[in-house]
Design a protein around this motif. Sequence first.
Motif, PDB file in Angstrom:
ATOM      1  N   GLY A  63       1.478  -8.755   0.794  1.00 19.76           N
ATOM      2  CA  GLY A  63       0.553  -7.638   0.923  1.00 19.76           C
ATOM      3  C   GLY A  63       1.111  -6.377   0.294  1.00 19.76           C
ATOM      4  N   VAL A  64       0.808  -5.236   0.894  1.00 16.90           N
ATOM      5  CA  VAL A  64       1.212  -3.971   0.282  1.00 16.90           C
ATOM      6  C   VAL A  64       2.727  -3.779   0.253  1.00 16.90           C
ATOM      7  CG1 VAL A  64      -0.916  -2.780   0.855  1.00 16.90           C
ATOM      8  CG2 VAL A  64       0.981  -2.674   2.452  1.00 16.90           C
ATOM      9  N   TRP A  65       3.461  -4.570   1.034  1.00 18.17           N
ATOM     10  CA  TRP A  65       4.910  -4.346   1.108  1.00 18.17           C
ATOM     11  C   TRP A  65       5.677  -5.071   0.014  1.00 18.17           C
ATOM     12  CZ3 TRP A  65       5.302  -0.197   3.606  1.00 18.17           C
ATOM     13  CH2 TRP A  65       4.445   0.084   4.656  1.00 18.17           C
ATOM     14  N   SER A  66       4.992  -5.904  -0.777  1.00 12.04           N
ATOM     15  CA  SER A  66       5.694  -6.545  -1.887  1.00 12.04           C
ATOM     16  C   SER A  66       5.601  -5.640  -3.108  1.00 12.04           C
ATOM     17  CB  SER A  66       5.100  -7.913  -2.185  1.00 12.04           C
ATOM     18  OG  SER A  66       3.799  -7.762  -2.704  1.00 12.04           O
ATOM     19  N   LEU A  67       6.408  -5.947  -4.096  1.00 13.60           N
ATOM     20  CA  LEU A  67       6.416  -5.135  -5.312  1.00 13.60           C
ATOM     21  C   LEU A  67       5.078  -5.246  -6.036  1.00 13.60           C
ATOM     22  CD1 LEU A  67       8.624  -3.406  -6.594  1.00 13.60           C
ATOM     23  CD2 LEU A  67       9.217  -5.350  -8.033  1.00 13.60           C
ATOM     24  N   ASP A  68       4.570  -6.479  -6.093  1.00 13.72           N
ATOM     25  CA  ASP A  68       3.378  -6.778  -6.877  1.00 13.72           C
ATOM     26  C   ASP A  68       2.849  -8.111  -6.362  1.00 13.72           C
ATOM     27  OD1 ASP A  68       2.652  -8.489  -9.644  1.00 13.72           O
ATOM     28  OD2 ASP A  68       1.828  -6.482  -9.609  1.00 13.72           O
ATOM     29  N   GLY A 107      -8.417   2.010  -4.947  1.00  6.71           N
ATOM     30  CA  GLY A 107      -7.908   2.836  -3.852  1.00  6.71           C
ATOM     31  C   GLY A 107      -6.617   3.538  -4.216  1.00  6.71           C
ATOM     32  N   PRO A 108      -6.077   4.354  -3.288  1.00 10.07           N
ATOM     33  CA  PRO A 108      -4.845   5.104  -3.560  1.00 10.07           C
ATOM     34  C   PRO A 108      -3.663   4.171  -3.839  1.00 10.07           C
ATOM     35  CG  PRO A 108      -5.951   5.919  -1.576  1.00 10.07           C
ATOM     36  CD  PRO A 108      -6.632   4.649  -1.962  1.00 10.07           C
ATOM     37  N   PHE A 109      -2.910   4.484  -4.888  1.00  7.80           N
ATOM     38  CA  PHE A 109      -1.760   3.661  -5.292  1.00  7.80           C
ATOM     39  C   PHE A 109      -0.756   3.526  -4.149  1.00  7.80           C
ATOM     40  CE2 PHE A 109       2.142   2.543  -7.487  1.00  7.80           C
ATOM     41  CZ  PHE A 109       1.707   1.655  -8.460  1.00  7.80           C
ATOM     42  N   ALA A 110      -0.544   4.611  -3.413  1.00  6.75           N
ATOM     43  CA  ALA A 110       0.432   4.606  -2.310  1.00  6.75           C
ATOM     44  C   ALA A 110       0.063   3.600  -1.225  1.00  6.75           C
ATOM     45  CB  ALA A 110       0.551   5.997  -1.698  1.00  6.75           C
ATOM     46  N   GLU A 111      -1.227   3.284  -1.119  1.00 16.06           N
ATOM     47  CA  GLU A 111      -1.671   2.340  -0.095  1.00 16.06           C
ATOM     48  C   GLU A 111      -1.567   0.896  -0.560  1.00 16.06           C
ATOM     49  OE1 GLU A 111      -5.499   3.347   1.523  1.00 16.06           O
ATOM     50  OE2 GLU A 111      -4.882   5.409   1.958  1.00 16.06           O
ATOM     51  N   HIS A 112      -2.045   0.606  -1.794  1.00 18.52           N
ATOM     52  CA  HIS A 112      -2.032  -0.802  -2.220  1.00 18.52           C
ATOM     53  C   HIS A 112      -0.704  -1.235  -2.838  1.00 18.52           C
ATOM     54  CE1 HIS A 112      -2.611   0.304  -6.436  1.00 18.52           C
ATOM     55  NE2 HIS A 112      -3.781   0.878  -6.185  1.00 18.52           N
ATOM     56  N   SER A 113       0.142  -0.287  -3.224  1.00 19.62           N
ATOM     57  CA  SER A 113       1.426  -0.640  -3.846  1.00 19.62           C
ATOM     58  C   SER A 113       2.533   0.252  -3.283  1.00 19.62           C
ATOM     59  CB  SER A 113       1.335  -0.482  -5.366  1.00 19.62           C
ATOM     60  OG  SER A 113       0.325  -1.316  -5.887  1.00 19.62           O
ATOM     61  N   ASN A 114       2.750   0.118  -1.994  1.00 21.00           N
ATOM     62  CA  ASN A 114       3.653   1.027  -1.291  1.00 21.00           C
ATOM     63  C   ASN A 114       5.086   0.973  -1.805  1.00 21.00           C
ATOM     64  OD1 ASN A 114       5.502   1.677   1.256  1.00 21.00           O
ATOM     65  ND2 ASN A 114       3.580   2.805   1.432  1.00 21.00           N
TER      66      ASN A 114
END
Length: 330
Positions: free
Chosen positions: A213-218, A272-279
């Motif tokens: 999910g969002v906690w992985s790099l990609d 959506g916001p980058f900070a949310e989908h790619s933390n």
Amino acid sequence: MNPESVIGDGKKMDSGSIPSILPVNHRFVEPEKAVKTVTDMAVWEKSEAYMEYTGFIATLNEAIKSKPLSVDCKVSQNVTKIINLLDKIDKIIDEFPPVEQPQRFGNTAFRDWLSKIKSNTTCLLQEALDQQLHLAIPEIKVYLEESFGNATRIDYGTGHEMSFVMFLCCLYKIGFLNIEDNVATVFLIFNKYINISRRLQKTYRMEPAGSHGVWSLDDYQFIPFIWGSSQLIDQPKVYPPAKFLEDDIIDKYADEYMFISCIKYIKEVKKGPFAEHSNQLWSISAVGSWTKINQGLIKMYKKEVLAKFPVIQHVLFGSLLPIRRFPINH
């Protein structure tokens, strides 16, 4: 990987002119899974395969440091042959357009495409490799076939990416590629592979394999971030690193730096916001130097990919990337 294991020792194979580190009587084997339980992970982390693979990534990481994709690099005949092979694989996607189906993700046309690839890999490699290397094909073709995703789940992840890098590593081990090809291996061959992978992901709406999910790099890739961050070391165009989030920087440099290309792709496929989908990537943007980012990503890769049983249980081991213990006095 020490330089000798990339370059070869200069000895010739018995029936040709390609230098190889392999003895004349080397026996190729069809690779098999060897990490069957969590306790086997300790064997993997001390294996020749692990040392060769991580060394290979480090060697190429150093070779492309501070270089844009457009750099003038040596393109050998053998590099061109592998690019041509990948071009043929890419074109076969045209033969299998997505089918109409009720579910949104995992288009079943991917299975037909992969089946066609697997029935063609031997021929494609026979065309690319010199005759005296054809004995290696049953071993190395499996890595190529496993590079594009899983037919059952119609998914793609870092394990498939790893399989392609192992395929490249094998091409060095048999002497088909050598140290002079290092930059072209990343910038031309690997970059071409990443573009094919993205095309497959989009065309067949492939699921991410084992996404965090969002906690992985990609969702899909990792290695282009490692090699891509090495490219950006000492490059004033994208400094400080936080600039990689800026749209004008992405538009300007996506074709020059793999890291920026990865960010562009994420922004295309995620809303959506980058900070949310790619933390994780958002956090990385706060690190002050590309050298630190590069070192941190290598550590993260070892911890989040190479140390994870769900990934490594699918890795294949043969004579070129063996599971046997790495000799201490190597």
